[in-house]
Design an enzyme around this catalytic site. Structure first.
Site, PDB file in Angstrom:
ATOM      1  N   ARG A   1      13.479  -7.358   5.168  1.00 10.19           N
ATOM      2  CA  ARG A   1      14.748  -7.912   5.159  1.00 10.19           C
ATOM      3  C   ARG A   1      15.788  -7.154   5.822  1.00 10.19           C
ATOM      4  O   ARG A   1      15.756  -5.838   5.482  1.00 10.19           O
ATOM      5  CB  ARG A   1      15.211  -8.589   3.795  1.00 10.19           C
ATOM      6  CG  ARG A   1      14.499  -9.400   2.999  1.00 10.19           C
ATOM      7  CD  ARG A   1      14.504 -10.623   3.449  1.00 10.19           C
ATOM      8  NE  ARG A   1      15.617 -11.405   3.750  1.00 10.19           N
ATOM      9  CZ  ARG A   1      16.002 -12.442   4.429  1.00 10.19           C
ATOM     10  NH1 ARG A   1      14.964 -13.072   5.049  1.00 10.19           N
ATOM     11  NH2 ARG A   1      17.295 -13.099   4.389  1.00 10.19           N
TER      12      ARG A   1
ATOM     13  N   HIS B   1       9.151   3.064   8.367  1.00 10.24           N
ATOM     14  CA  HIS B   1       8.992   2.338   9.561  1.00 10.24           C
ATOM     15  C   HIS B   1       7.807   2.749  10.324  1.00 10.24           C
ATOM     16  O   HIS B   1       7.498   4.059  10.673  1.00 10.24           O
ATOM     17  CB  HIS B   1      10.220   2.427  10.498  1.00 10.24           C
ATOM     18  CG  HIS B   1      10.226   1.351  11.660  1.00 10.24           C
ATOM     19  ND1 HIS B   1      10.232   0.017  11.496  1.00 10.24           N
ATOM     20  CD2 HIS B   1      10.103   1.495  12.927  1.00 10.24           C
ATOM     21  CE1 HIS B   1      10.411  -0.476  12.639  1.00 10.24           C
ATOM     22  NE2 HIS B   1       9.893   0.386  13.717  1.00 10.24           N
TER      23      HIS B   1
ATOM     24  N   SER C   1       0.825  -1.283  -0.029  1.00  7.22           N
ATOM     25  CA  SER C   1       0.096   0.176  -0.127  1.00  7.22           C
ATOM     26  C   SER C   1       0.868   1.347   0.070  1.00  7.22           C
ATOM     27  O   SER C   1       0.499   2.099  -0.351  1.00  7.22           O
ATOM     28  CB  SER C   1      -1.312  -0.208   1.229  1.00  7.22           C
ATOM     29  OG  SER C   1      -0.276  -0.137   2.382  1.00  7.22           O
ATOM     30  N   ASN C   2       2.045   0.957   0.754  1.00  9.92           N
ATOM     31  CA  ASN C   2       2.949   2.538   0.459  1.00  9.92           C
ATOM     32  C   ASN C   2       3.470   2.637  -0.955  1.00  9.92           C
ATOM     33  O   ASN C   2       3.542   3.544  -1.216  1.00  9.92           O
ATOM     34  CB  ASN C   2       4.172   2.249   1.478  1.00  9.92           C
ATOM     35  CG  ASN C   2       3.769   2.754   2.909  1.00  9.92           C
ATOM     36  OD1 ASN C   2       3.615   3.787   2.986  1.00  9.92           O
ATOM     37  ND2 ASN C   2       3.588   1.632   3.539  1.00  9.92           N
TER      38      ASN C   2
ATOM     39  N   ASN D   1      13.696   4.351   3.810  1.00 16.39           N
ATOM     40  CA  ASN D   1      12.907   3.329   4.341  1.00 16.39           C
ATOM     41  C   ASN D   1      11.766   3.954   5.251  1.00 16.39           C
ATOM     42  O   ASN D   1      11.950   5.188   5.572  1.00 16.39           O
ATOM     43  CB  ASN D   1      13.795   2.364   5.714  1.00 16.39           C
ATOM     44  CG  ASN D   1      12.935   1.378   6.218  1.00 16.39           C
ATOM     45  OD1 ASN D   1      12.390   0.509   5.481  1.00 16.39           O
ATOM     46  ND2 ASN D   1      13.278   1.172   7.553  1.00 16.39           N
TER      47      ASN D   1
HETATM   48  C1  GRF Z   1       4.297  -0.474   6.683  1.00 19.11           C
HETATM   49  O1  GRF Z   1       3.598  -0.124   7.928  1.00 19.11           O
HETATM   50  C2  GRF Z   1       5.741  -0.015   6.819  1.00 19.11           C
HETATM   51  O2  GRF Z   1       5.934   1.204   7.846  1.00 19.11           O
HETATM   52  C3  GRF Z   1       6.605  -1.250   7.312  1.00 19.11           C
HETATM   53  O3  GRF Z   1       5.798  -2.371   6.659  1.00 19.11           O
HETATM   54  C4  GRF Z   1       4.439  -1.988   6.319  1.00 19.11           C
HETATM   55  C5  GRF Z   1       4.433  -2.074   4.826  1.00 19.11           C
HETATM   56  O4  GRF Z   1       3.117  -2.066   4.466  1.00 19.11           O
HETATM   57  N1  GRF Z   1       7.767  -1.108   7.028  1.00 19.11           N
HETATM   58  P1  GRF Z   1       2.534  -2.084   2.937  1.00 19.11           P
HETATM   59  O5  GRF Z   1       3.213  -3.351   2.255  1.00 19.11           O
HETATM   60  O6  GRF Z   1       3.043  -0.796   2.316  1.00 19.11           O
HETATM   61  O7  GRF Z   1       1.136  -1.921   2.886  1.00 19.11           O
END
Ligand code: GRF
Length: 212
Positions: A111, A129, A33-34, A127
């Site tokens: 990873r 987080h 989703s990001n 990144n």
């Molecule tokens: C997010 O909450 C990000 O902060 C973490 O992993 C999740 C990824 O979500 N590192 P998506 O796959 O982008 O929905």
């Protein structure tokens, strides 16, 4: 209690213009989703960038179909095919260079990365987080925040350094924890803020390279 989010630095898209499109590579392990948030910011003309490739490392990762639906090339790199992390990262570097990528976004990349990848793209590896770093590094950042009974959670976009979930912070969003929050409800509200800050932080990082 209202869910009053704070984003810092509070920059709007009009302050985040880039003179030429930046070439992005996305690495993701999950639902992506990001990745979609970044792709949307590009499609809406906010982030001046092109996603050249999406690398995923889990065969079932939903990010694959999301990227394909947008016509973005995908490459499956399975870490299980390599005996050590460095060998896997070498393949990632080769792939990213083959697609002429200049910035890499780890959008849910589950990873640990090595100097092989970090040094191939110095200060160009980003990144996201789901915690207010430096609190609650590693997996389950949202769960850790709830367990610690902090009152404010959030998310962080940062440049990648060797220590997991460390490195210069580009942007953060603070998200209040509500009395009835579960891990799922809190993570959902944090993710909404991730979608806001990740594309902006990419532009911010690219801008800082232009002026340095
Ligand atoms: C997010 O909450 C990000 O902060 C973490 O992993 C999740 C990824 O979500 N590192 P998506 O796959 O982008 O929905």
């Amino acid at each position: 209690m209202t869910d009053s989010v704070i984003i810092s630095p509070d920059v709007s898209w009009s302050d985040l213009s880039l003179p030429t499109p930046i070439a992005l590579g996305v690495m993701a392990s999950g639902k992506g989703s990001n990745f979609v948030a970044v792709a949307n910011a590009i499609r809406e003309g906010k982030l001046n960038a092109e996603i050249k490739v999406v690398i995923y490392n889990k065969a079932q990762a939903k990010v694959k179909e999301k990227a394909e639906a947008l016509g973005i090339p995908t490459v499956f790199c399975n870490h299980r095919d390599y005996s050590h992390r460095e060998a896997f990262d070498e393949v990632l570097v080769e792939t990213l260079k083959a697609y002429q990528v200049h910035w890499i976004v780890m959008a849910g990349w589950m990873r640990v990365v090595t100097p092989v990848l970090i040094n191939a793209f110095p200060d160009r590896l980003i990144n996201i987080h789901p915690s207010l770093l430096p609190s609650f590094k590693g997996i389950d950042g949202v769960k850790q925040a709830l367990a610690a009974e902090v009152k404010i959670a959030g998310c962080t976009v940062h440049l990648v350094r060797l220590e997991v979930d460390s490195g210069p912070i580009l942007m953060q969003a603070a998200v209040p924890i509500l009395a009835d929050d579960t891990e799922a409800t809190l993570h959902q509200r944090i993710q909404t803020q991730e979608y806001a800050i990740l594309p902006r932080a990419i532009a911010l990082a690219a801008q800082s390279c232009l002026i340095s």
